[in-house]
Design a protein around this motif. Structure first.
Motif, PDB file in Angstrom:
ATOM      1  N   GLU A 176       0.812  -1.221   0.000  1.00 35.13           N
ATOM      2  CA  GLU A 176       0.000   0.000   0.000  1.00 35.13           C
ATOM      3  C   GLU A 176       0.852   1.280   0.000  1.00 35.13           C
ATOM      4  OE1 GLU A 176      -3.052  -0.180  -0.575  1.00 35.13           O
ATOM      5  OE2 GLU A 176      -3.570  -2.231   0.003  1.00 35.13           O
ATOM      6  N   ALA A 177       2.160   1.165  -0.121  1.00 36.46           N
ATOM      7  CA  ALA A 177       3.070   2.314  -0.035  1.00 36.46           C
ATOM      8  C   ALA A 177       2.781   3.347  -1.135  1.00 36.46           C
ATOM      9  CB  ALA A 177       4.518   1.845  -0.128  1.00 36.46           C
ATOM     10  N   PRO A 178       3.150   4.602  -0.896  1.00 37.48           N
ATOM     11  CA  PRO A 178       2.897   5.671  -1.866  1.00 37.48           C
ATOM     12  C   PRO A 178       3.944   5.738  -2.986  1.00 37.48           C
ATOM     13  CG  PRO A 178       3.896   6.594   0.089  1.00 37.48           C
ATOM     14  CD  PRO A 178       3.664   5.121   0.373  1.00 37.48           C
ATOM     15  N   PHE A 179       4.792   4.727  -3.095  1.00 36.92           N
ATOM     16  CA  PHE A 179       5.795   4.669  -4.154  1.00 36.92           C
ATOM     17  C   PHE A 179       5.608   3.395  -4.976  1.00 36.92           C
ATOM     18  CE2 PHE A 179       7.742   3.305  -0.101  1.00 36.92           C
ATOM     19  CZ  PHE A 179       7.966   1.959  -0.379  1.00 36.92           C
ATOM     20  N   VAL A 180       6.263   3.345  -6.121  1.00 33.11           N
ATOM     21  CA  VAL A 180       6.217   2.167  -6.989  1.00 33.11           C
ATOM     22  C   VAL A 180       7.329   1.215  -6.569  1.00 33.11           C
ATOM     23  CG1 VAL A 180       6.502   1.345  -9.363  1.00 33.11           C
ATOM     24  CG2 VAL A 180       5.204   3.441  -8.908  1.00 33.11           C
ATOM     25  N   LEU A 181       6.976  -0.046  -6.406  1.00 27.23           N
ATOM     26  CA  LEU A 181       7.928  -1.086  -6.045  1.00 27.23           C
ATOM     27  C   LEU A 181       7.611  -2.322  -6.868  1.00 27.23           C
ATOM     28  CD1 LEU A 181      10.201  -2.139  -4.201  1.00 27.23           C
ATOM     29  CD2 LEU A 181       8.424  -2.759  -2.545  1.00 27.23           C
ATOM     30  N   ALA A 182       8.609  -2.822  -7.575  1.00 24.12           N
ATOM     31  CA  ALA A 182       8.434  -4.014  -8.402  1.00 24.12           C
ATOM     32  C   ALA A 182       9.707  -4.844  -8.333  1.00 24.12           C
ATOM     33  CB  ALA A 182       8.143  -3.618  -9.849  1.00 24.12           C
ATOM     34  N   SER A 183       9.564  -6.147  -8.574  1.00 17.22           N
ATOM     35  CA  SER A 183      10.751  -7.004  -8.603  1.00 17.22           C
ATOM     36  C   SER A 183      10.559  -8.118  -9.617  1.00 17.22           C
ATOM     37  CB  SER A 183      11.038  -7.593  -7.216  1.00 17.22           C
ATOM     38  OG  SER A 183      10.030  -8.502  -6.819  1.00 17.22           O
ATOM     39  N   HIS A 184      11.701  -8.675 -10.032  1.00 16.08           N
ATOM     40  CA  HIS A 184      11.663  -9.843 -10.909  1.00 16.08           C
ATOM     41  C   HIS A 184      12.591 -10.911 -10.361  1.00 16.08           C
ATOM     42  CE1 HIS A 184      15.000  -7.748 -13.418  1.00 16.08           C
ATOM     43  NE2 HIS A 184      15.575  -8.700 -12.730  1.00 16.08           N
ATOM     44  N   GLY A 185      12.392 -12.123 -10.861  1.00 14.17           N
ATOM     45  CA  GLY A 185      13.149 -13.268 -10.384  1.00 14.17           C
ATOM     46  C   GLY A 185      14.453 -13.468 -11.130  1.00 14.17           C
ATOM     47  N   THR A 186      14.929 -14.700 -11.130  1.00 15.00           N
ATOM     48  CA  THR A 186      16.247 -15.022 -11.676  1.00 15.00           C
ATOM     49  C   THR A 186      16.173 -15.807 -12.982  1.00 15.00           C
ATOM     50  OG1 THR A 186      16.340 -17.035 -10.339  1.00 15.00           O
ATOM     51  CG2 THR A 186      17.288 -15.041  -9.373  1.00 15.00           C
ATOM     52  N   GLU A 187      15.024 -15.846 -13.621  1.00 19.18           N
ATOM     53  CA  GLU A 187      14.885 -16.564 -14.883  1.00 19.18           C
ATOM     54  C   GLU A 187      15.825 -15.967 -15.936  1.00 19.18           C
ATOM     55  OE1 GLU A 187      10.895 -16.182 -12.773  1.00 19.18           O
ATOM     56  OE2 GLU A 187      12.396 -14.754 -13.467  1.00 19.18           O
ATOM     57  N   LEU A 188      16.098 -16.721 -17.001  1.00 20.32           N
ATOM     58  CA  LEU A 188      16.916 -16.183 -18.090  1.00 20.32           C
ATOM     59  C   LEU A 188      16.273 -14.929 -18.669  1.00 20.32           C
ATOM     60  CD1 LEU A 188      18.159 -19.361 -19.998  1.00 20.32           C
ATOM     61  CD2 LEU A 188      19.491 -17.755 -18.607  1.00 20.32           C
ATOM     62  N   ASP A 189      14.970 -14.931 -18.807  1.00 20.52           N
ATOM     63  CA  ASP A 189      14.202 -13.762 -19.220  1.00 20.52           C
ATOM     64  C   ASP A 189      13.324 -13.418 -18.015  1.00 20.52           C
ATOM     65  OD1 ASP A 189      12.970 -11.739 -20.631  1.00 20.52           O
ATOM     66  OD2 ASP A 189      11.835 -13.087 -21.957  1.00 20.52           O
ATOM     67  N   PRO A 190      13.856 -12.633 -17.064  1.00 21.24           N
ATOM     68  CA  PRO A 190      13.186 -12.446 -15.769  1.00 21.24           C
ATOM     69  C   PRO A 190      11.742 -11.958 -15.882  1.00 21.24           C
ATOM     70  CG  PRO A 190      15.390 -11.527 -15.702  1.00 21.24           C
ATOM     71  CD  PRO A 190      15.101 -11.859 -17.138  1.00 21.24           C
ATOM     72  N   VAL A 191      10.895 -12.575 -15.079  1.00 21.61           N
ATOM     73  CA  VAL A 191       9.469 -12.269 -15.021  1.00 21.61           C
ATOM     74  C   VAL A 191       9.196 -11.528 -13.715  1.00 21.61           C
ATOM     75  CG1 VAL A 191       7.156 -13.302 -14.872  1.00 21.61           C
ATOM     76  CG2 VAL A 191       8.883 -14.285 -16.418  1.00 21.61           C
ATOM     77  N   PHE A 192       8.341 -10.507 -13.787  1.00 19.58           N
ATOM     78  CA  PHE A 192       7.955  -9.812 -12.562  1.00 19.58           C
ATOM     79  C   PHE A 192       7.357 -10.817 -11.569  1.00 19.58           C
ATOM     80  CE2 PHE A 192       7.544  -5.835 -15.212  1.00 19.58           C
ATOM     81  CZ  PHE A 192       8.461  -5.086 -14.495  1.00 19.58           C
ATOM     82  N   ASN A 193       7.795 -10.745 -10.326  1.00 17.77           N
ATOM     83  CA  ASN A 193       7.226 -11.602  -9.282  1.00 17.77           C
ATOM     84  C   ASN A 193       6.598 -10.780  -8.161  1.00 17.77           C
ATOM     85  OD1 ASN A 193       9.489 -10.697  -7.892  1.00 17.77           O
ATOM     86  ND2 ASN A 193      10.561 -12.655  -8.017  1.00 17.77           N
ATOM     87  N   TYR A 194       6.646  -9.447  -8.308  1.00 15.67           N
ATOM     88  CA  TYR A 194       6.029  -8.577  -7.314  1.00 15.67           C
ATOM     89  C   TYR A 194       5.796  -7.201  -7.921  1.00 15.67           C
ATOM     90  CZ  TYR A 194       5.102  -5.933  -3.067  1.00 15.67           C
ATOM     91  OH  TYR A 194       4.505  -5.157  -2.112  1.00 15.67           O
ATOM     92  N   GLY A 195       4.669  -6.652  -7.602  1.00 13.78           N
ATOM     93  CA  GLY A 195       4.360  -5.264  -7.919  1.00 13.78           C
ATOM     94  C   GLY A 195       3.387  -4.770  -6.862  1.00 13.78           C
ATOM     95  N   ASN A 196       3.723  -3.673  -6.207  1.00 17.44           N
ATOM     96  CA  ASN A 196       2.785  -3.155  -5.205  1.00 17.44           C
ATOM     97  C   ASN A 196       1.622  -2.452  -5.911  1.00 17.44           C
ATOM     98  OD1 ASN A 196       3.888  -0.650  -5.880  1.00 17.44           O
ATOM     99  ND2 ASN A 196       4.542  -0.155  -3.807  1.00 17.44           N
ATOM    100  N   ARG A 197       0.666  -1.962  -5.135  1.00 17.25           N
ATOM    101  CA  ARG A 197      -0.532  -1.373  -5.728  1.00 17.25           C
ATOM    102  C   ARG A 197      -0.198  -0.238  -6.691  1.00 17.25           C
ATOM    103  NH1 ARG A 197      -5.499  -2.251  -4.417  1.00 17.25           N
ATOM    104  NH2 ARG A 197      -5.125  -2.790  -2.228  1.00 17.25           N
ATOM    105  N   LYS A 198       0.759   0.627  -6.331  1.00 17.17           N
ATOM    106  CA  LYS A 198       1.145   1.741  -7.217  1.00 17.17           C
ATOM    107  C   LYS A 198       1.709   1.218  -8.539  1.00 17.17           C
ATOM    108  CE  LYS A 198       0.396   5.754  -5.193  1.00 17.17           C
ATOM    109  NZ  LYS A 198      -0.836   6.406  -5.560  1.00 17.17           N
ATOM    110  N   ALA A 199       2.498   0.159  -8.479  1.00 17.49           N
ATOM    111  CA  ALA A 199       3.050  -0.432  -9.704  1.00 17.49           C
ATOM    112  C   ALA A 199       1.933  -1.006 -10.578  1.00 17.49           C
ATOM    113  CB  ALA A 199       4.062  -1.522  -9.357  1.00 17.49           C
ATOM    114  N   LEU A 200       1.020  -1.724  -9.956  1.00 19.06           N
ATOM    115  CA  LEU A 200      -0.089  -2.304 -10.711  1.00 19.06           C
ATOM    116  C   LEU A 200      -0.938  -1.214 -11.355  1.00 19.06           C
ATOM    117  CD1 LEU A 200      -1.215  -5.121  -8.231  1.00 19.06           C
ATOM    118  CD2 LEU A 200       0.373  -5.300 -10.167  1.00 19.06           C
TER     119      LEU A 200
END
Length: 155
Positions: free
Chosen positions: A46-70
């Motif tokens: 619920e933070a007021p900033f954008v936060l996203a992350s991806h994993g370790t795949e060869l072509d990394p896929v997002f594994n997290y996005g907070n509400r602002k990112a979504l």
């Protein structure tokens, strides 16, 4: 549809990795939370900033996005966590994005600015982002995360 992904055990653990890894590399706190892991996970989502992350795949896929990112990328949790993170940048800036990922992988974190693109093709400028490596509980590389609190849509 997952309305509150932060309530899932895997996301609670991942949220702690996001916070701990940010502090490890930068010496700063991503968020001022002194609560339980569940409270931390909710606060990040619920933070007021954008936060996203991806994993370790060869072509990394997002594994997290907070509400602002979504909201910014105009995607649901299910949609966001199925797309390669490279899709967040236009082809013309892929080379710069790739350089940035390598720099962060080498140094642990990197400051960046750049243009990204939403799922509907809207372009936006990020003037002051931070990209950092995620570490798991064994201090092993676990992916990368990005944070920014300012962005401006461009035409």
């Amino acid at each position: 549809m997952i309305e509150f992904p932060w309530q899932q055990e895997a996301i609670i653990r991942h949220s702690q990795r996001l916070v701990d890894s940010f502090q490890h590399w930068t010496g700063d706190y991503l968020l001022d939370v002194n609560g339980s892991p569940l409270e931390t996970a909710k606060a990040l989502f619920e933070a007021p900033f954008v936060l996203a992350s991806h994993g370790t795949e060869l072509d990394p896929v997002f594994n997290y996005g907070n509400r602002k990112a979504l909201e910014l990328w105009e995607l649901s949790w299910e949609e966001f966590t199925r797309i390669p993170s490279r899709n967040s940048a236009e082809e013309v800036v892929q080379e710069e994005r790739d350089r940035l990922l390598v720099e962060a992988a080498t140094k642990g974190f990197s400051y960046y600015s750049g243009v990204r693109i939403t799922s509907t093709g809207k372009r936006f400028q990020i003037p002051d982002g931070i990209l950092w490596n995620l570490l798991n509980e064994q201090n092993q590389y676990y992916g990368q995360a990005a944070f920014f609190s300012n962005w401006k849509f461009i035409t």
